[in-house]
Every structure is written in structure tokens, then in C-alpha cells.
Motif scaffolding. Sequence first.
Motif, PDB file in Angstrom:
ATOM      1  N   MET A   1       0.853  -1.202   0.000  1.00  0.00           N
ATOM      2  CA  MET A   1       0.000   0.000   0.000  1.00  0.00           C
ATOM      3  C   MET A   1       0.884   1.246   0.000  1.00  0.00           C
ATOM      4  SD  MET A   1      -2.928   1.212   2.730  1.00  0.00           S
ATOM      5  CE  MET A   1      -4.018  -0.112   2.223  1.00  0.00           C
ATOM      6  N   LEU A   2       0.467   2.266  -0.756  1.00  0.00           N
ATOM      7  CA  LEU A   2       1.237   3.502  -0.814  1.00  0.00           C
ATOM      8  C   LEU A   2       0.976   4.322   0.437  1.00  0.00           C
ATOM      9  CD1 LEU A   2       0.557   4.522  -4.516  1.00  0.00           C
ATOM     10  CD2 LEU A   2       2.567   3.389  -3.584  1.00  0.00           C
ATOM     11  N   SER A   3       2.014   4.883   0.994  1.00  0.00           N
ATOM     12  CA  SER A   3       1.860   5.729   2.170  1.00  0.00           C
ATOM     13  C   SER A   3       1.461   7.133   1.761  1.00  0.00           C
ATOM     14  CB  SER A   3       3.176   5.765   2.961  1.00  0.00           C
ATOM     15  OG  SER A   3       4.215   6.278   2.163  1.00  0.00           O
ATOM     16  N   ARG A   4       0.946   7.901   2.708  1.00  0.00           N
ATOM     17  CA  ARG A   4       0.455   9.236   2.389  1.00  0.00           C
ATOM     18  C   ARG A   4       1.547  10.165   1.872  1.00  0.00           C
ATOM     19  NH1 ARG A   4      -3.707  10.691   7.344  1.00  0.00           N
ATOM     20  NH2 ARG A   4      -5.271   9.079   6.872  1.00  0.00           N
ATOM     21  N   ASP A   5       2.799   9.936   2.313  1.00  0.00           N
ATOM     22  CA  ASP A   5       3.850  10.861   1.904  1.00  0.00           C
ATOM     23  C   ASP A   5       4.167  10.738   0.419  1.00  0.00           C
ATOM     24  OD1 ASP A   5       6.773   9.035   3.190  1.00  0.00           O
ATOM     25  OD2 ASP A   5       5.149   8.452   1.850  1.00  0.00           O
ATOM     26  N   ARG A   6       3.574   9.750  -0.251  1.00  0.00           N
ATOM     27  CA  ARG A   6       3.781   9.615  -1.691  1.00  0.00           C
ATOM     28  C   ARG A   6       3.056  10.714  -2.453  1.00  0.00           C
ATOM     29  NH1 ARG A   6       8.078   6.305  -2.369  1.00  0.00           N
ATOM     30  NH2 ARG A   6       7.816   4.327  -1.279  1.00  0.00           N
ATOM     31  N   LEU A   7       2.092  11.361  -1.820  1.00  0.00           N
ATOM     32  CA  LEU A   7       1.240  12.294  -2.542  1.00  0.00           C
ATOM     33  C   LEU A   7       1.533  13.747  -2.206  1.00  0.00           C
ATOM     34  CD1 LEU A   7      -2.121  10.312  -2.333  1.00  0.00           C
ATOM     35  CD2 LEU A   7      -0.453  10.359  -4.187  1.00  0.00           C
ATOM     36  N   THR A   8       2.736  14.045  -1.767  1.00  0.00           N
ATOM     37  CA  THR A   8       3.103  15.430  -1.520  1.00  0.00           C
ATOM     38  C   THR A   8       3.434  16.122  -2.844  1.00  0.00           C
ATOM     39  OG1 THR A   8       5.456  14.956  -1.268  1.00  0.00           O
ATOM     40  CG2 THR A   8       4.089  14.803   0.715  1.00  0.00           C
ATOM     41  N   HIS A   9       3.415  17.423  -2.818  1.00  0.00           N
ATOM     42  CA  HIS A   9       3.757  18.222  -3.998  1.00  0.00           C
ATOM     43  C   HIS A   9       5.143  17.845  -4.529  1.00  0.00           C
ATOM     44  CE1 HIS A   9       5.500  21.888  -5.876  1.00  0.00           C
ATOM     45  NE2 HIS A   9       4.281  22.068  -6.358  1.00  0.00           N
ATOM     46  N   ASP A  10       6.134  17.813  -3.636  1.00  0.00           N
ATOM     47  CA  ASP A  10       7.496  17.491  -4.067  1.00  0.00           C
ATOM     48  C   ASP A  10       7.583  16.080  -4.617  1.00  0.00           C
ATOM     49  OD1 ASP A  10       8.331  19.987  -3.302  1.00  0.00           O
ATOM     50  OD2 ASP A  10       9.169  19.351  -1.380  1.00  0.00           O
ATOM     51  N   ARG A  11       6.843  15.146  -4.019  1.00  0.00           N
ATOM     52  CA  ARG A  11       6.914  13.744  -4.452  1.00  0.00           C
ATOM     53  C   ARG A  11       6.336  13.573  -5.849  1.00  0.00           C
ATOM     54  NH1 ARG A  11       8.392   9.944  -6.117  1.00  0.00           N
ATOM     55  NH2 ARG A  11       8.640   7.847  -5.307  1.00  0.00           N
ATOM     56  N   ILE A  12       5.227  14.228  -6.137  1.00  0.00           N
ATOM     57  CA  ILE A  12       4.613  14.112  -7.460  1.00  0.00           C
ATOM     58  C   ILE A  12       5.532  14.681  -8.531  1.00  0.00           C
ATOM     59  CG2 ILE A  12       2.715  14.920  -8.913  1.00  0.00           C
ATOM     60  CD1 ILE A  12       1.899  12.697  -7.049  1.00  0.00           C
ATOM     61  N   TRP A  13       6.103  15.871  -8.265  1.00  0.00           N
ATOM     62  CA  TRP A  13       7.000  16.467  -9.260  1.00  0.00           C
ATOM     63  C   TRP A  13       8.276  15.645  -9.407  1.00  0.00           C
ATOM     64  CZ3 TRP A  13       5.441  19.337 -12.920  1.00  0.00           C
ATOM     65  CH2 TRP A  13       4.395  20.252 -12.739  1.00  0.00           C
ATOM     66  N   ALA A  14       8.779  15.082  -8.300  1.00  0.00           N
ATOM     67  CA  ALA A  14       9.964  14.229  -8.376  1.00  0.00           C
ATOM     68  C   ALA A  14       9.670  12.989  -9.200  1.00  0.00           C
ATOM     69  CB  ALA A  14      10.441  13.847  -6.976  1.00  0.00           C
ATOM     70  N   GLY A  69       3.773   4.157 -21.097  1.00  0.00           N
ATOM     71  CA  GLY A  69       3.388   2.802 -20.730  1.00  0.00           C
ATOM     72  C   GLY A  69       3.666   2.487 -19.273  1.00  0.00           C
ATOM     73  N   THR A  70       3.464   3.471 -18.405  1.00  0.00           N
ATOM     74  CA  THR A  70       3.756   3.327 -16.971  1.00  0.00           C
ATOM     75  C   THR A  70       2.464   3.247 -16.179  1.00  0.00           C
ATOM     76  OG1 THR A  70       5.744   4.671 -17.280  1.00  0.00           O
ATOM     77  CG2 THR A  70       4.987   4.361 -15.016  1.00  0.00           C
ATOM     78  N   ASP A  71       2.391   2.311 -15.215  1.00  0.00           N
ATOM     79  CA  ASP A  71       1.201   2.249 -14.373  1.00  0.00           C
ATOM     80  C   ASP A  71       1.376   3.192 -13.181  1.00  0.00           C
ATOM     81  OD1 ASP A  71       2.210   0.654 -11.898  1.00  0.00           O
ATOM     82  OD2 ASP A  71       2.793  -0.613 -13.588  1.00  0.00           O
ATOM     83  N   LEU A  72       0.266   3.517 -12.541  1.00  0.00           N
ATOM     84  CA  LEU A  72       0.270   4.513 -11.471  1.00  0.00           C
ATOM     85  C   LEU A  72       1.142   4.092 -10.295  1.00  0.00           C
ATOM     86  CD1 LEU A  72      -0.831   7.214 -10.450  1.00  0.00           C
ATOM     87  CD2 LEU A  72      -2.802   5.984  -9.524  1.00  0.00           C
ATOM     88  N   THR A  73       1.107   2.803  -9.933  1.00  0.00           N
ATOM     89  CA  THR A  73       1.900   2.342  -8.797  1.00  0.00           C
ATOM     90  C   THR A  73       3.393   2.517  -9.066  1.00  0.00           C
ATOM     91  OG1 THR A  73       0.221   0.725  -8.169  1.00  0.00           O
ATOM     92  CG2 THR A  73       2.450   0.376  -7.335  1.00  0.00           C
ATOM     93  N   THR A  74       3.822   2.165 -10.272  1.00  0.00           N
ATOM     94  CA  THR A  74       5.236   2.348 -10.630  1.00  0.00           C
ATOM     95  C   THR A  74       5.613   3.822 -10.591  1.00  0.00           C
ATOM     96  OG1 THR A  74       5.220   0.385 -12.038  1.00  0.00           O
ATOM     97  CG2 THR A  74       6.963   2.001 -12.438  1.00  0.00           C
ATOM     98  N   PHE A  75       4.728   4.653 -11.115  1.00  0.00           N
ATOM     99  CA  PHE A  75       4.972   6.099 -11.135  1.00  0.00           C
ATOM    100  C   PHE A  75       5.192   6.646  -9.728  1.00  0.00           C
ATOM    101  CE2 PHE A  75       2.983  10.381 -10.868  1.00  0.00           C
ATOM    102  CZ  PHE A  75       3.888  11.093 -11.653  1.00  0.00           C
ATOM    103  N   LEU A  76       4.341   6.244  -8.791  1.00  0.00           N
ATOM    104  CA  LEU A  76       4.401   6.783  -7.434  1.00  0.00           C
ATOM    105  C   LEU A  76       5.498   6.157  -6.577  1.00  0.00           C
ATOM    106  CD1 LEU A  76       0.604   7.125  -6.639  1.00  0.00           C
ATOM    107  CD2 LEU A  76       2.226   8.963  -7.128  1.00  0.00           C
ATOM    108  N   THR A  77       6.096   5.090  -7.066  1.00  0.00           N
ATOM    109  CA  THR A  77       7.147   4.443  -6.291  1.00  0.00           C
ATOM    110  C   THR A  77       8.515   4.573  -6.952  1.00  0.00           C
ATOM    111  OG1 THR A  77       6.580   2.320  -7.342  1.00  0.00           O
ATOM    112  CG2 THR A  77       5.620   2.779  -5.177  1.00  0.00           C
ATOM    113  N   LEU A  78       8.627   5.457  -7.941  1.00  0.00           N
ATOM    114  CA  LEU A  78       9.935   5.712  -8.527  1.00  0.00           C
ATOM    115  C   LEU A  78      10.867   6.243  -7.444  1.00  0.00           C
ATOM    116  CD1 LEU A  78       8.903   7.423 -11.895  1.00  0.00           C
ATOM    117  CD2 LEU A  78      10.111   5.253 -11.657  1.00  0.00           C
TER     118      LEU A  78
END
Length: 205
Positions: A1-14, A69-78
Motif C-alpha cells: 500500500m502507498l503511504s500518504r507521503d507519496r502524494l506530496t507536492h514534491d513527491r509528485i514532481w519528483a 506505458g507506466t502504471d500509477l503504482t510504478t509512477f508513485l514508487t519511482l
Amino acid sequence: MLSRDRLTHDRIWAAIDGLARRHGLSPSALARRAGLDATSFNRSKRVGPDGRRRWPSTESIAKVLDATGTDLTTFLTLPLPDATPDAMPRITTAWAGALGPADLPEAPGEDFAFPGPDADRCFAVAAEGDALAPAYRDGDLLVVSATEPVRPGDRVVLHLADGGWAAGELAQRSARSTYLAGTEPRRVANADLAWIARVLWVRLC
């Protein structure tokens, strides 16, 4: 499960930056591949003029995921990059690109790391030959901001519509012209001016 800190502004841009690197692209090239405006992911677009953080739209994210061709989980766990000083575009005075009032240049070559405040709104200009003479010499490196207000007494760099350059101390700016003081004073018609940037820091060669 993705933790909440994955959805910060800096995390999304990173994650967007990381996705671009994974595919050997710059953020602007990634935007173009996804059918977006090339400046969509510029660092200057990530914070508004009022200092508020801007988030990429869900539509933009969906388009880059589809284009790569990237899924959302891969994107958020880069993996996040190692902590380093902010990087900014680095151009030389041979660069002939245009610059919007709130954009950073789409610059060729390597970025320049600069550990200063608001580094993501700045870019570096490397003087070549006598392009910025007599204020600066060949090999000098300037960190400048085209969004910082300029006032008389500030050191500035001018990029002209014909691709030329000028630099010096801003003495006066009117609706029609910009006047630089110094050993070789110069007046430039604003109609001939592509942009003006305030010099924040200089590394002399």
C-alpha cells in the motif's frame, strides 16, 4: 500500500522528473511526448508568482503515464533522487532561444547546481567571448532570474531580439528604453529587448 507521503507536492514532481529520466528524456521532452505543451513541467511552473505551489493536473499525469506505458503504482514508487542542491538550466551566450515572462529557458547542455533560495526560478548564463563585456569576461558564470523585479542599481543581463547580449548596472528603465550605466553605457530600446534578468550571483573565471 502507498503511504500518504507519496502524494506530496514534491513527491509528485519528483516522480515526473524520475519518469523523464527513466526514458532518457528531459521534462519538456516528456511533456511533448505526452502531447502537452513543452513548458508544462518547467520548474518555473511548479510555484506560482504568489509563492503558492502548483500541482500537475490529473489529466497531465494520465497522459504521461499513457505515453510511457507506466502504471500509477510504478509512477508513485519511482526512487527519489539523492538530496542535492537545486539544479537549474545552464545556457551560454551562444544560446538564441526565446523566454516567456514566467518561464525558464529550454536549455541545451548540463544543468547547474546552485544551493540558493528559489533556485528553481533561476537559470545560469555562461559568458562566452566578449558577449557580456565589459561587465563580465569570457568564462564568467552568472545566476540570474527573469522573474525577480529589477530596479535601478541592480546588475542585469539583457538578451536582445536579434540574439545579442548586454550586461551592466541598470541605471534607468522607461516605457521605451532600458539604460545601462558603466564604463561603456548603453541604451536599448525595449522593442529590441527579448528579456531582462536580474543577476543574483556571479562566479568569476
